[in-house]
Design an enzyme around this catalytic site. Structure first.
Site, PDB file in Angstrom:
ATOM      1  N   GLU A  68     -30.185 -79.699 -39.128  1.00 36.38           N
ATOM      2  CA  GLU A  68     -28.828 -80.213 -38.919  1.00 36.38           C
ATOM      3  C   GLU A  68     -28.260 -80.696 -40.254  1.00 36.38           C
ATOM      4  O   GLU A  68     -28.887 -81.525 -40.920  1.00 36.38           O
ATOM      5  CB  GLU A  68     -28.864 -81.366 -37.908  1.00 36.38           C
ATOM      6  CG  GLU A  68     -29.282 -80.901 -36.518  1.00 36.38           C
ATOM      7  CD  GLU A  68     -29.947 -81.999 -35.698  1.00 36.38           C
ATOM      8  OE1 GLU A  68     -29.914 -83.167 -36.117  1.00 36.38           O
ATOM      9  OE2 GLU A  68     -30.537 -81.674 -34.648  1.00 36.38           O
ATOM     10  N   GLU A  99     -33.299 -80.375 -31.973  1.00 34.61           N
ATOM     11  CA  GLU A  99     -34.541 -80.356 -32.752  1.00 34.61           C
ATOM     12  C   GLU A  99     -35.551 -79.386 -32.164  1.00 34.61           C
ATOM     13  O   GLU A  99     -36.291 -78.728 -32.909  1.00 34.61           O
ATOM     14  CB  GLU A  99     -35.125 -81.765 -32.845  1.00 34.61           C
ATOM     15  CG  GLU A  99     -34.338 -82.712 -33.751  1.00 34.61           C
ATOM     16  CD  GLU A  99     -33.039 -83.209 -33.161  1.00 34.61           C
ATOM     17  OE1 GLU A  99     -32.828 -83.026 -31.939  1.00 34.61           O
ATOM     18  OE2 GLU A  99     -32.202 -83.761 -33.899  1.00 34.61           O
ATOM     19  N   ILE A 114     -37.383 -86.599 -33.899  1.00 31.60           N
ATOM     20  CA  ILE A 114     -38.289 -85.453 -33.812  1.00 31.60           C
ATOM     21  C   ILE A 114     -38.760 -85.223 -32.377  1.00 31.60           C
ATOM     22  O   ILE A 114     -39.277 -84.153 -32.055  1.00 31.60           O
ATOM     23  CB  ILE A 114     -39.489 -85.664 -34.767  1.00 31.60           C
ATOM     24  CG1 ILE A 114     -40.116 -84.315 -35.139  1.00 31.60           C
ATOM     25  CG2 ILE A 114     -40.519 -86.634 -34.182  1.00 31.60           C
ATOM     26  CD1 ILE A 114     -41.086 -84.402 -36.312  1.00 31.60           C
ATOM     27  N   GLN A 155     -33.621 -84.631 -39.096  1.00 32.03           N
ATOM     28  CA  GLN A 155     -32.753 -85.546 -39.853  1.00 32.03           C
ATOM     29  C   GLN A 155     -33.356 -86.942 -40.035  1.00 32.03           C
ATOM     30  O   GLN A 155     -33.232 -87.531 -41.103  1.00 32.03           O
ATOM     31  CB  GLN A 155     -31.408 -85.615 -39.157  1.00 32.03           C
ATOM     32  CG  GLN A 155     -30.290 -86.066 -40.048  1.00 32.03           C
ATOM     33  CD  GLN A 155     -28.937 -85.666 -39.481  1.00 32.03           C
ATOM     34  OE1 GLN A 155     -28.375 -86.379 -38.671  1.00 32.03           O
ATOM     35  NE2 GLN A 155     -28.429 -84.535 -39.908  1.00 32.03           N
ATOM     36  N   PHE A 156     -33.965 -87.451 -39.002  1.00 34.15           N
ATOM     37  CA  PHE A 156     -34.746 -88.687 -39.069  1.00 34.15           C
ATOM     38  C   PHE A 156     -35.991 -88.457 -38.214  1.00 34.15           C
ATOM     39  O   PHE A 156     -35.896 -87.816 -37.160  1.00 34.15           O
ATOM     40  CB  PHE A 156     -33.974 -89.882 -38.489  1.00 34.15           C
ATOM     41  CG  PHE A 156     -32.872 -90.413 -39.362  1.00 34.15           C
ATOM     42  CD1 PHE A 156     -33.078 -91.509 -40.203  1.00 34.15           C
ATOM     43  CD2 PHE A 156     -31.614 -89.819 -39.358  1.00 34.15           C
ATOM     44  CE1 PHE A 156     -32.060 -91.995 -41.010  1.00 34.15           C
ATOM     45  CE2 PHE A 156     -30.590 -90.303 -40.173  1.00 34.15           C
ATOM     46  CZ  PHE A 156     -30.808 -91.395 -41.000  1.00 34.15           C
ATOM     47  N   ALA A 157     -37.114 -89.015 -38.630  1.00 36.03           N
ATOM     48  CA  ALA A 157     -38.335 -88.831 -37.842  1.00 36.03           C
ATOM     49  C   ALA A 157     -38.142 -89.342 -36.416  1.00 36.03           C
ATOM     50  O   ALA A 157     -38.750 -88.830 -35.481  1.00 36.03           O
ATOM     51  CB  ALA A 157     -39.510 -89.551 -38.497  1.00 36.03           C
ATOM     52  N   ASP A 158     -37.274 -90.334 -36.256  1.00 38.10           N
ATOM     53  CA  ASP A 158     -36.969 -90.874 -34.933  1.00 38.10           C
ATOM     54  C   ASP A 158     -36.404 -89.810 -33.997  1.00 38.10           C
ATOM     55  O   ASP A 158     -36.416 -89.994 -32.782  1.00 38.10           O
ATOM     56  CB  ASP A 158     -35.946 -92.009 -35.071  1.00 38.10           C
ATOM     57  CG  ASP A 158     -36.324 -92.967 -36.184  1.00 38.10           C
ATOM     58  OD1 ASP A 158     -36.722 -94.094 -35.886  1.00 38.10           O
ATOM     59  OD2 ASP A 158     -36.235 -92.588 -37.378  1.00 38.10           O
ATOM     60  N   LEU A 206     -27.250 -78.740 -32.800  1.00 41.93           N
ATOM     61  CA  LEU A 206     -27.881 -80.056 -32.731  1.00 41.93           C
ATOM     62  C   LEU A 206     -29.008 -80.059 -31.697  1.00 41.93           C
ATOM     63  O   LEU A 206     -28.834 -80.540 -30.570  1.00 41.93           O
ATOM     64  CB  LEU A 206     -26.811 -81.087 -32.364  1.00 41.93           C
ATOM     65  CG  LEU A 206     -27.024 -82.533 -32.796  1.00 41.93           C
ATOM     66  CD1 LEU A 206     -25.778 -83.339 -32.527  1.00 41.93           C
ATOM     67  CD2 LEU A 206     -28.244 -83.179 -32.240  1.00 41.93           C
ATOM     68  N   HIS A 240     -33.688 -95.367 -36.669  1.00 42.02           N
ATOM     69  CA  HIS A 240     -33.594 -94.760 -38.011  1.00 42.02           C
ATOM     70  C   HIS A 240     -34.636 -95.400 -38.916  1.00 42.02           C
ATOM     71  O   HIS A 240     -34.415 -95.532 -40.122  1.00 42.02           O
ATOM     72  CB  HIS A 240     -32.194 -94.943 -38.609  1.00 42.02           C
ATOM     73  CG  HIS A 240     -31.089 -94.293 -37.835  1.00 42.02           C
ATOM     74  ND1 HIS A 240     -30.538 -94.854 -36.708  1.00 42.02           N
ATOM     75  CD2 HIS A 240     -30.441 -93.117 -38.016  1.00 42.02           C
ATOM     76  CE1 HIS A 240     -29.587 -94.051 -36.247  1.00 42.02           C
ATOM     77  NE2 HIS A 240     -29.501 -92.991 -37.020  1.00 42.02           N
TER      78      HIS A 240
HETATM   79  C1  LIG Z   1     -31.697 -86.269 -31.382  1.00 46.63           C
HETATM   80  C2  LIG Z   1     -30.803 -86.597 -32.526  1.00 46.63           C
HETATM   81  N1  LIG Z   1     -30.698 -85.724 -33.545  1.00 46.63           N
HETATM   82  C3  LIG Z   1     -29.917 -86.005 -34.604  1.00 46.63           C
HETATM   83  C4  LIG Z   1     -29.205 -87.174 -34.673  1.00 46.63           C
HETATM   84  C5  LIG Z   1     -28.335 -87.492 -35.889  1.00 46.63           C
HETATM   85  N2  LIG Z   1     -26.922 -87.394 -35.513  1.00 46.63           N
HETATM   86  C6  LIG Z   1     -26.237 -88.498 -35.171  1.00 46.63           C
HETATM   87  S1  LIG Z   1     -24.673 -88.134 -34.689  1.00 46.63           S
HETATM   88  C7  LIG Z   1     -24.899 -86.488 -34.985  1.00 46.63           C
HETATM   89  C8  LIG Z   1     -23.786 -85.539 -34.726  1.00 46.63           C
HETATM   90  C9  LIG Z   1     -23.226 -85.660 -33.348  1.00 46.63           C
HETATM   91  O1  LIG Z   1     -22.123 -84.838 -33.187  1.00 46.63           O
HETATM   92  P1  LIG Z   1     -21.292 -84.824 -31.851  1.00 46.63           P
HETATM   93  O2  LIG Z   1     -22.228 -84.715 -30.696  1.00 46.63           O
HETATM   94  O3  LIG Z   1     -20.266 -83.763 -31.960  1.00 46.63           O
HETATM   95  O4  LIG Z   1     -20.641 -86.252 -31.744  1.00 46.63           O
HETATM   96  P2  LIG Z   1     -19.550 -86.919 -32.725  1.00 46.63           P
HETATM   97  O5  LIG Z   1     -20.331 -87.668 -33.767  1.00 46.63           O
HETATM   98  O6  LIG Z   1     -18.744 -85.819 -33.287  1.00 46.63           O
HETATM   99  O7  LIG Z   1     -18.792 -87.854 -31.873  1.00 46.63           O
HETATM  100  C10 LIG Z   1     -26.187 -86.253 -35.452  1.00 46.63           C
HETATM  101  C11 LIG Z   1     -26.708 -84.922 -35.823  1.00 46.63           C
HETATM  102  C12 LIG Z   1     -29.349 -88.054 -33.588  1.00 46.63           C
HETATM  103  N3  LIG Z   1     -28.709 -89.234 -33.557  1.00 46.63           N
HETATM  104  N4  LIG Z   1     -30.143 -87.741 -32.549  1.00 46.63           N
END
Ligand SMILES: Cc1ncc(C[n+]2csc(CCOP(=O)(O)OP(=O)(O)O)c2C)c(N)n1
Ligand SMILES: Cc1ncc(C[n+]2csc(CCOP(=O)(O)OP(=O)(O)O)c2C)c(N)n1
Ligand SMILES: [Mg+2]
Ligand SMILES: [Mg+2]
Lengths: 326, 378, 326, 378
Positions: free
Chosen positions: C29, C60, C87, C82-85, C58, C129
């Site tokens: 991501e 994993e 995974i 993106q973060f081990a949390d 998005l 995180h």
């Molecule tokens: C399982 C997981 N993977 C990655 C992330 C990191 N992350 C946080 S927000 C985000 C993007 C989310 O996009 P979207 O669903 O379109 O929501 P928006 O932020 O646009 O409101 C990512 C990849 C996470 N929080 N949880």
């Protein structure tokens, strides 16, 4: 008192609680009409209907995720994962959500549920129908982990678990499912979570075991008795939070300890138990604590009896540990 | 990747939304009578003030973060209409399961601003006891869920929650927010599928703000729209102009009423745009053209509603100014109070892991309390 | 030799391997145009194109699942989580598939890949995180787990990891990302997997650490030196399979050991290390081995510095252990 | 659960499949010329023989399991047409990622029957070295994947594999099998979504055999068909009569050729029925009506093709009998050989965990080899 095997005792516990509390619902794959692939939920569908005994789509993450929602609303879901090996699609929900809900919401939301799932080998299940993933849950703060070894304990512990306000992993040793029968009281009774049981008293060495391995440990304890070694056998019953007092008391008496589990050795729960013993009873130890466990490989099929820490491997460990001279 | 052939591009902002995307407020501020939910004027004004308040708070929190006074903020710049419109469509006894960008919905529900600001500071009065990052609040008394970072996990939870509410004999409905990026998650799939099978009273609110951090929505999926994903589950899918608070209200309200009547779940794709960075940790200039942002600024949901209200003659610059000052003063007081509050107590670290404190946490608590303190470096 | 921080060194390692081997691809991501949320993959998209630096949806599980497919076909994927949390949605693919592929296919298919992901706290990340989930991977046979503490090691280890035929979890201590700068050779060099490094020699007590906590351990070692205690500091670098020889040799010398990690104590990797030390050097132990770790709670936000096992907690543990008299 | 209102029931077997479900072989054995793939007669005979061989093996393995000579078998009774037809549609350089019910496809690819039977016994010649349950084979030299029990995991893998094949400049296509139950898995969602975005050369082969152990397909999803799930991903979805080997061949072949041309993935829903238990561990009488099974027996894919071949005059009872005896003899010899083989060696337990044996496995190997042997109880 009726005689029950483990399957029947768990079934009975579910029935008792479902009769007592309309908020208790069972959900999972094949738990409905057919009563689960091990028949643990047999008859519940007929008694309580498809609204309380729910055949879900094939998605463990969905089983646990929806169970979380039910629990947040105030219900008492008892999700079943068909084999512990298949719990991993739900691992994110369990470790990121279930375990942390009370904490991360400052106590506003709680997530009581009992996740039932069969564990362990010795039933010709190979890689994916034999594993014992307890340590992967114990490491995550907030989860209680239970693993009964016999029908009586199973029923009493499961009823306690369903009434508990904490989320609980309830591991059922599938090799014991139909192998052990005993008298089990009818109706309602509970056993306390967090309490181990000294199944056999002894003076020379402590064996810590649970689930199916308890019987192997007992067999070894008998075997070494013939050689003049008196082994004390502890059935943990609740793996976490573990009954540290019972363990420490025993080790202070024997000075020696052997820990048995089916899971691979490395980062298994045995390492934690060994560490706790060292931390709490170092000066009482007369021999290095020993782990007798599954090997650090995936769970094999043909050679599974050579993989498991059965009597033939526990006995020598007991003898060596009991006879250890620095 | 040769994705071009396969991916039907999602409509660009300049094209008028097709007929299947419901909208109400025209560019000139008039309302399309076919779709107008015909709300009392005071209600529409409440929507407007809530949207403006949300935006002001967003701006101020961003400033506080820049000044190092709070650690993090994740805002809703440009998404106020879809957040407030959908929140307003929920009835008082309904429930809202948030993603992380919906503090506007939280405040709409009556959550005190002070408590929200305390959450930004993670202080002793923070409802989650300083345990989570800012903007990870919980609001059970307001029938509001608990924010969690892992994407999507709230979606299946909302389904089980809604199912339980119905089983208990209520007609409560649950709405659940997530971004378009979250439609790729396991939990979206499972939540939609279980909702379809369980006929759960859930409204899935997909904020399609075009970006998932730096990933544009065209790279998120090969489907032409996000609403059409409902087809895979037998779940009704609808699209709405999410920069139109009245359209959002109308579409979500309908979905709520259907769900309350037992007619099942709806997936609502709310078309909007994330005008700001993903969060205060993000600088979107690294991955998207300023042009695109400027284009979307023209559809700013607040300006759009203001045009309508000004056309009606019920709002003007002086009212705007007065309201801004009111909100800023309110916020300033909350910030001052929050900054004066103590941190959560050391003991509180061990509470709420279990219902009762087990032996090992008692031990660890003693170790912490009896041991030396950390230098408070960050 | 250029100076690099950890982010730059990892970026450089990826570049070196991507230039050398067209089968190396990065996916995850936000890894593309923006170069990852920590900018570790910055510039790779421009140099190698969107076919080799792939911004994924998005999911994993999809990142790892498709990476498995690429690896089975003979490529060398380097997925980023993106973060081990985050995974855990991929946990099933990692433990059920990645870890077991070679074994369960009788060696026909191999699954080489390097799963890169930032770990650890101290950056105001709160619950999700900040976590350090290493023990949850080490328990699963078949996974190699690496966690460098500095730019030089990180580059050499990452290049080795990408060339390895085994699947590897490569944990990057995010608190170190921009905090440490050092000279890092240009171009190609490797460091052996499975080898720890004695970072500071000492005689009185051994400290085992890795990642960001290495620096805390070093600071404590310096602090206790002023009190006349000579601590030996080991940077594990590869967590599993661990460099048992280096550990045992050190403990045989000092007779005392303190293990430091950020993850919660219970069933953390510290328990395994403690157990190994006991199993291999019981008679050399002059004091009970000690674990200084994160508490058994979810990772907190405001109080994170009181949660982490930093210098202020390591120092007293070193002093106590070094001065322990039975 | 009040699922009735929401779930559009999947067509019952008695209704003729609608036009969108492609079929070729009519009840009287004639072929619909519009859809007939017009294969050489010898090819069709090969299909038939392979289907019969699969069924004979299934029956014999079930017997061996009942006798306690093998531990487990998971068969394909009733699903032979969709398995063989789809396997035959793959070109020699294409790849097949199996679920667990497709040993027929494995044998079609040339995997020796002896090696398959060795896998059933987990003996020293088992290609996976006795490490997995029976029917968990691997066939890389035959461009065949590795069977794993966890539902769905092969789906995302197939997508990455196909993508890699294309990146390496080949036109190889990957087909991946799974049951309709697996469409609820995380991996189906993610695999379909990634395939849509990556335009991967993958053919998703959904065996809709109506049951996931005891769960009927109507409880699996609220969607009316499984093919329509493609809509959520911009992936082409088609339905085919999976009890018609020629129809299956045709539809899958088209999907393969499209994928090979770079025109993207296809989801094929193959309508069939699991006539037997889920596996040798299952007794379906506990959860489904015998009536339903009897109805489906009438659409038995082997009888259907035989009617066609007999109508053509190229097959008859004496040929059938001769062929059966040939297969039974072949199998009998394999079983005898497999039973005479040794178990995998104790040492082999530690191989292949890592590329090279690390210290701790060397230690454990020594412990095992130097220690006592288990009583071989089960
Ligand atoms: C399982 C997981 N993977 C990655 C992330 C990191 N992350 C946080 S927000 C985000 C993007 C989310 O996009 P979207 O669903 O379109 O929501 P928006 O932020 O646009 O409101 C990512 C990849 C996470 N929080 N949880
Ligand atoms: C993740 C996971 N959950 C549960 C199971 C147990 N299980 C094995 S097969 C099966 C049903 C599969 O049904 P379907 O996908 O329709 O395939 P079919 O058996 O009908 O061919 C289940 C639940 C499993 N193997 N993996
Ligand atoms: Mg978005
Ligand atoms: Mg099926």
């Amino acid at each position: 008192m009726p005689e029950m095997n483990l399957v029947q005792a768990i079934n009975d516990a579910l029935r008792v609680e479902m009769r007592a509390d309309p908020d208790v619902v069972v959900l999972g794959e094949d738990v409905g009409k057919v009563g689960g692939v091990f028949r643990v939920t047999q008859g519940l569908y007929d008694e309580f209907g498809e609204d309380r005994v729910i055949d879900t789509p094939l998605a463990e993450g969905g089983i646990i995720g929806t169970a979380v929602g039910m629990a947040l609303y105030g219900m008492r879901p008892v999700p079943e994962i068909q084999f512990a090996d298949f719990i991993f699609p739900a691992y994110d929900q369990i470790v990121s959500e279930v375990a942390k809900y009370r904490y991360r919401s400052g106590g506003e939301y709680t997530c009581p549920m009992v996740i039932r799932t069969p564990v362990g080998g010795g039933i010709r299940g190979g890689h994916y129908h034999s594993q014992s993933p307890e340590s992967l849950f114990i490491h995550n703060a907030g989860l209680t982990v239970v693993c009964p070894s016999n029908p009586y304990d199973a029923k009493g512990l499961l009823i306690s678990a369903i009434r508990s306000d904490d989320p609980i992993l309830f591991f059922e040793p599938k090799r014991v499912y139909r192998a052990v029968k005993m008298d089990v009281p009818e109706g309602d009774y509970t056993l306390p979570l967090g309490k181990a049981k000294v199944v056999k008293e002894g003076n020379d060495v402590t064996v810590i075991a649970w689930g199916a391995m308890l019987f192997e440990a007992l067999a070894s304890a008998e075997e070494v008795a013939a050689e003049g070694v008196s082994a004390e056998v502890i059935d943990l019953r609740t793996l976490w939070p573990v009954d540290i007092d019972t363990i420490v008391e025993s080790v202070k008496k024997t000075g020696r300890v052997v820990i048995v589990h089916e899971a691979p050795k490395t980062c298994g729960f045995g390492g934690e138990l060994l560490s706790l013993v060292v931390e709490k009873a170092f000066l009482h130890l007369e021999a290095p604590p020993v782990r007798v466990t599954g090997w650090d490989t995936p769970f094999p099929y043909t050679l599974e009896m050579e993989y498991l820490p059965l009597q033939h491997r526990i006995t020598p460990a007991l003898l060596e540990t009991a006879r250890y001279v620095p | 990747m040769q994705t071009q052939a396969q991916v039907v591009p999602i409509r660009t902002p300049d094209a008028t939304f097709a007929d299947d995307v419901l909208s109400v407020i025209e560019r000139d501020g008039s309302l399309r009578s076919e779709t107008d939910p015909k709300l009392p004027q005071e209600t529409v004004l409440r929507f407007y003030r809530a949207m403006v308040r949300t935006r002001i708070i967003d701006g101020q929190l961003e400033r506080l973060q820049r000044q190092g006074r709070i650690g993090f903020h994740i805002g809703s710049l440009g998404e106020e209409a879809c957040i407030l419109g959908s929140a307003a469509a929920m009835r008082p006894n309904d429930w809202i399961f948030p993603c992380y960008r919906e503090f506007g919905a939280l405040l709409w529900r009556g959550f005190p601003l002070q408590t929200y600001v305390d959450n930004m500071y993670g202080n002793a009065d923070d409802v989650v006891k300083g345990r989570q990052m800012p903007d990870h609040y919980t609001g059970k008394p307001y029938r509001f869920g608990s924010v969690s970072s892992p994407i999507g996990t709230q979606i299946t939870q909302a389904v089980g929650f809604g199912w339980a509410a119905r089983r208990k004999g209520t007609d409560e409905v649950v709405s659940v927010y997530f971004g378009e990026g979250a439609t790729s998650s396991n939990e979206f799939h499972t939540g939609m599928n279980f909702a379809g099978v369980m006929n759960a009273p859930v409204v899935f609110l997909c904020r399609n703000n075009r970006w998932a951090i730096s990933v544009p929505s065209e790279k998120q999926t090969g489907s032409a729209t996000f609403a059409q994903k409902g087809v895979a589950y037998g779940v009704r899918g609808v699209r709405v102009d999410g920069n139109d608070v009245l359209a959002t209200y109308k579409v979500v309200r309908e979905a709520v009423e259907r769900a309350a009547r037992g007619e099942g779940p709806t997936l609502v794709e709310m078309l909007t745009y994330r005008l700001g960075g993903h969060s205060t940790s993000d600088d979107p200039r690294a991955y998207r053209a300023q042009d695109e942002v400027e284009q979307w600024r023209r559809t700013d949901p607040i300006l759009r509603l203001r045009t309508h209200l000004e056309a009606l003659g019920v709002w003007d610059e002086s009212k705007e100014e007065a309201y801004k000052q009111e909100v800023e003063a309110e916020l300033k007081a909350c910030v001052a109070a929050a900054e004066a509050k103590a941190k959560p107590s050391l003991e509180s670290m061990f509470d709420d892991v279990f219902a009762e404190l087990p032996w090992h946490l008692k031990e660890q608590r003693e170790q912490l309390l009896g041991g030396p303190r950390a230098k408070d470096h960050h």
